[in-house]
Write a protein that holds these residues in place. Structure first.
Motif, mmCIF file in Angstrom:
data_model
loop_
_atom_site.group_PDB
_atom_site.id
_atom_site.type_symbol
_atom_site.label_atom_id
_atom_site.label_comp_id
_atom_site.label_asym_id
_atom_site.label_seq_id
_atom_site.Cartn_x
_atom_site.Cartn_y
_atom_site.Cartn_z
ATOM 1 N N LEU A 156 1.161 -1.430 0.384
ATOM 2 C CA LEU A 156 -0.094 -0.432 -0.087
ATOM 3 C C LEU A 156 0.964 1.078 -0.307
ATOM 4 O O LEU A 156 0.982 2.286 -0.801
ATOM 5 N N ARG A 157 2.081 0.968 0.703
ATOM 6 C CA ARG A 157 2.830 3.145 0.959
ATOM 7 C C ARG A 157 3.148 2.839 -0.096
ATOM 8 O O ARG A 157 3.213 3.523 -0.623
ATOM 9 N N LEU A 158 4.088 1.325 -1.163
ATOM 10 C CA LEU A 158 4.347 1.870 -2.047
ATOM 11 C C LEU A 158 4.492 1.998 -3.030
ATOM 12 O O LEU A 158 4.283 3.227 -4.421
ATOM 13 N N ALA A 159 2.407 1.407 -3.460
ATOM 14 C CA ALA A 159 1.714 2.329 -4.649
ATOM 15 C C ALA A 159 1.557 3.501 -4.596
ATOM 16 O O ALA A 159 1.702 4.309 -5.174
ATOM 17 N N GLU A 160 1.082 4.149 -2.927
ATOM 18 C CA GLU A 160 0.695 5.249 -2.894
ATOM 19 C C GLU A 160 1.876 6.094 -3.147
ATOM 20 O O GLU A 160 1.521 7.435 -4.022
ATOM 21 N N GLN A 161 3.005 5.257 -2.703
ATOM 22 C CA GLN A 161 4.467 6.412 -2.897
ATOM 23 C C GLN A 161 4.592 6.682 -4.757
ATOM 24 O O GLN A 161 4.967 7.688 -5.240
ATOM 25 N N THR A 162 4.165 5.705 -5.159
ATOM 26 C CA THR A 162 4.798 5.300 -6.859
ATOM 27 C C THR A 162 3.780 7.099 -6.948
ATOM 28 O O THR A 162 3.969 7.481 -8.305
ATOM 29 N N ILE A 163 2.453 6.541 -7.012
ATOM 30 C CA ILE A 163 1.129 7.015 -7.944
ATOM 31 C C ILE A 163 1.825 8.393 -7.020
ATOM 32 O O ILE A 163 1.709 9.651 -8.364
#
Length: 706
Positions: free
Chosen positions: A364-371
């Motif tokens: 979840l954190r990686l996805a938000e960081q990338t977005i």
């Protein structure tokens, strides 16, 4: 939707961190010193031809009067009013802007740099280009050239497109892009009052003629042209049309103008190998994880296809943020890894945590960081989304006929997607892969763009594209899946015998120009570039030894949830601490490593630990971290400080790690641990050294660099 004017009222003007391909695709000198040199030097050099320096308020270069830049009076800026449409008599003009940095000593020539996107303003990356040039600044003037439609060249803006909130692909987004094109077609008028078809006037051919005209007015020739990403695509076209103006050509992270595949299928092929390669080269990942990283990506795609992942994580602003991870999110993660090494570092481990333990926090954190980081564009004039599509829809090959009506284009695209072999983008279907962010690959972004009224062929000659008198250096990172190395090799072969391609291992998109605020392995690309510009005749004999030593990405094997999941520090002679204490020491080092990696994405100086607590970072190039109750795992806290030297890569941490009273530490008990940990972030194959105490017992050990 409106178009705002930047400077002259007859012109329209209509991200920061992402470099794009179809979108591909964004001073080291003290300001006072630069200003003094600009004001005190009497003549800029034979290489610049006639240069008359006047009062403090101006500088004449060729036939162009330069003035102090409005946003920084210590810099020199100029512009040239050029025809918007060279095929229309009495065409309206567009001001093409640029920035001039004089050599600090005796000039021996001029370097011209062009940024990518398309859409990035070159002056936006000014400090990174100056860092790339380094010692060449003593003997080279620098011309930072903004392409028509961005930066100082009257940036285009279509507000509905710039502020589009959804996934930048799909029918609604294509309609927004098309409306932007229609707006451009109703902005400028011909002398007879009819509208100029301006949606096709911001392509590469027109932009290359702009640069040729500016160089002529400035009295410059024999320039060293550097372009990265789309800037390298532009530079290829310029070199074939105006070779007499060049001394050298450097293409960084390039891709084919001739024979460009509208599917960009080599990106998927490169990504499959790159994730596995990144794990194999990282001691931490190679020792613990399967090096077949693509197997995990495939399993995650199946999981998300069945049930998307939704939850709350901490955003880059430190606030709770809801995020949903779908197959499209994963497609974007895989594609963005080609320009974002943080995804190579974390995706395999985050997937492992989710699939084996149901731990969704890392993904979840990686996805938000990338977005938030890779999926957000800067605002005009730094980046123009309107120019991105004005160039892409004019020049790039599409999966449909741009001369057809929009409805027919959609049917053509659907038929081609349905006919695509299933293995091309596996484990993703062609329908899934083509939902990628259109600023990465614009599969459907041009569906509603106005049809061109004339043919646009950027390169009209056949290989070899360059005369032997113009040497060309072509650079590419072997983990770059946006502009894969295979494309760079093709380009070098097309340019002819005067070109040489060099792969730089462990690098993603762009090898020589990087973010000047962060450390990184780009020194090798910079070294190769500087050698080449100094002595182009030695192209075949460059010292490429640095390519054997570029640091690997410190790819993680897993994200442990609890102390019991942690691999302990490996004890060395003199250690008397028990295994639970060695696990705690490892937790402390990992918490610092996580903060270092995360800090590179922040625009401010604080964030949270993966599972709680807070940390702050201040200073550069000596970054100071303070950790307060940071939780790398759920059942222990980390407190202390760390220093990260961005120049050398050296990291030194002083930490206290405390297990919760109910922590599962494995056999034995775990007292508080106080340790010093040192490692080098630019030397991941060198282990971290750990020294300290645990319950009064000496603790000595090593572990893979966090």
């Amino acid at each position: 939707m409106t178009v705002a004017a930047d400077a002259p009222s007859h012109c329209p003007r209509p991200r920061s961190t992402v470099v794009r391909r179809a979108g591909l695709h964004h001073g080291l000198l003290a300001v006072a010193l630069l200003a003094a040199l600009v004001l005190l030097t009497a003549v800029i050099a034979p290489a610049t031809r006639a240069v008359a320096r006047g009062a403090r308020s101006g500088l004449r270069l060729g036939s162009v009067q330069l003035v102090p830049c409005a946003d920084d009076p210590t810099r020199w800026c100029g512009s040239a009013a050029l025809p918007l449409d060279r095929r229309t008599p009495d065409s309206p003009t567009i001001d093409i802007g640029f920035e001039w940095v004089p050599a600090t000593a005796q000039p021996q020539g001029t370097v011209v740099v062009v940024d990518g996107g398309p859409g990035w303003a070159t002056h936006h990356s000014r400090e990174s280009y100056l860092k790339m040039l380094g010692p060449l600044l003593a003997t080279r003037n620098v011309l930072l050239f903004d392409l028509r439609g961005t930066g100082r060249s009257q940036a285009l803006t279509c507000p509905d497109l710039e502020h589009y909130a959804g996934q930048p692909s799909g029918p609604a987004f294509a309609r927004t892009v098309g409306a932007c094109g229609d707006l451009l077609d109703h902005t400028w008028r011909r002398p007879d009052g009819s509208w100029l078809h301006a949606s096709e006037l911001f392509g590469t051919v027109d932009a290359t003629q702009d640069l040729a005209d500016v160089l002529t007015r400035l009295g410059l020739s024999d320039v060293d042209l550097y372009g990265d990403s789309y800037g390298s695509w532009f530079a290829q076209v310029f070199a074939t049309r105006h070779p007499s103006l060049l001394r050298t050509l450097t293409l960084d992270a390039t891709y084919e103008v001739l024979g460009l595949d509208p599917w960009y299928a080599s990106g998927a092929t490169t990504a499959r190998a790159a994730f596995t390669t990144a794990c194999r080269r990282s001691p931490q990942c190679a020792a613990r994880a399967s090096t077949d990283a693509w197997r995990l990506v495939s399993a995650l795609a199946r999981r998300l296809r069945t049930a998307p992942l939704a939850g709350t994580t901490t955003g880059l602003d430190g606030e709770p943020t809801a995020v949903t991870v779908t197959v499209t999110t994963l497609v974007d993660l895989v594609n963005d890894a080609g320009s974002d090494p943080g995804i190579y570092r974390s995706l395999q481990a985050a997937t492992q945590a989710l699939l084996t333990r149901g731990d969704d926090a890392p993904l979840l954190r990686l996805a938000e960081q990338t977005i938030a980081h890779d999926g957000t564009n800067a605002a005009p004039p730094d980046f123009s989304s309107a120019l991105y599509f004005a160039a892409a829809c004019t020049d790039y090959p599409q999966l449909f006929d741009m001369a057809s009506p929009a409805a027919e284009r959609t049917r053509q695209l659907q038929r081609r997607i349905a006919a695509q072999p299933a293995a091309t983008f596996a484990p993703f279907t062609a329908a899934e892969w083509t939902t990628v962010n259109a600023y990465t690959n614009s599969y459907d972004g041009c569906l509603n763009w106005p049809a061109p009224q004339r043919a646009h062929i950027p390169i009209t000659t056949s290989p070899p594209l360059l005369p032997r008198t113009v040497p060309a250096l072509v650079l590419g990172g072997d983990l770059d899946s946006l502009t894969p190395a295979v494309g760079g090799r093709h380009v070098a072969a097309q340019l002819g015998p005067s070109a040489r391609f060099i792969t730089v291992p462990n690098l993603t998109h762009i090898t020589a120009m990087t973010d000047h605020t962060r450390p990184g392995p780009e020194a090798c690309g910079q070294s190769l570039y500087r050698q080449f510009v100094r002595t182009p005749a030695d192209l075949r004999h460059l010292d490429t030894s640095c390519t054997r030593h570029t640091p690997a990405i410190p790819t993680l094997a897993d994200y442990p949830s609890r102390l019991a999941d942690v691999d302990p520090v490996t004890p060395t002679p003199g250690n008397r601490a028990r295994p639970p204490a060695l696990r705690l020491a490892s937790v402390g080092a990992s918490a610092v490593g996580d903060a270092l990696a995360r800090s590179s994405y922040l625009t401010h100086g604080h964030n949270t630990g993966l599972r709680g607590g807070t940390w702050t970072v201040t200073g550069a190039p000596q970054a100071q971290f303070a950790l307060t109750d940071v939780r790398w795992v759920t059942d222990a806290t980390v407190n202390g400080t760390a220093t990260w030297d961005h120049t050398s890569g050296a990291v030194t941490a002083h930490l206290r790690i405390t297990p919760d009273s109910n922590a599962d530490t494995g056999p034995g008990t775990a007292p508080d641990v106080s340790v010093d940990v040192t490692w080098n972030a630019l030397a991941p194959h060198v282990p971290a050294l750990v020294t300290g105490t645990a319950g009064g017992a000496p603790l000595h050990g090593i572990l893979p660099a966090p």
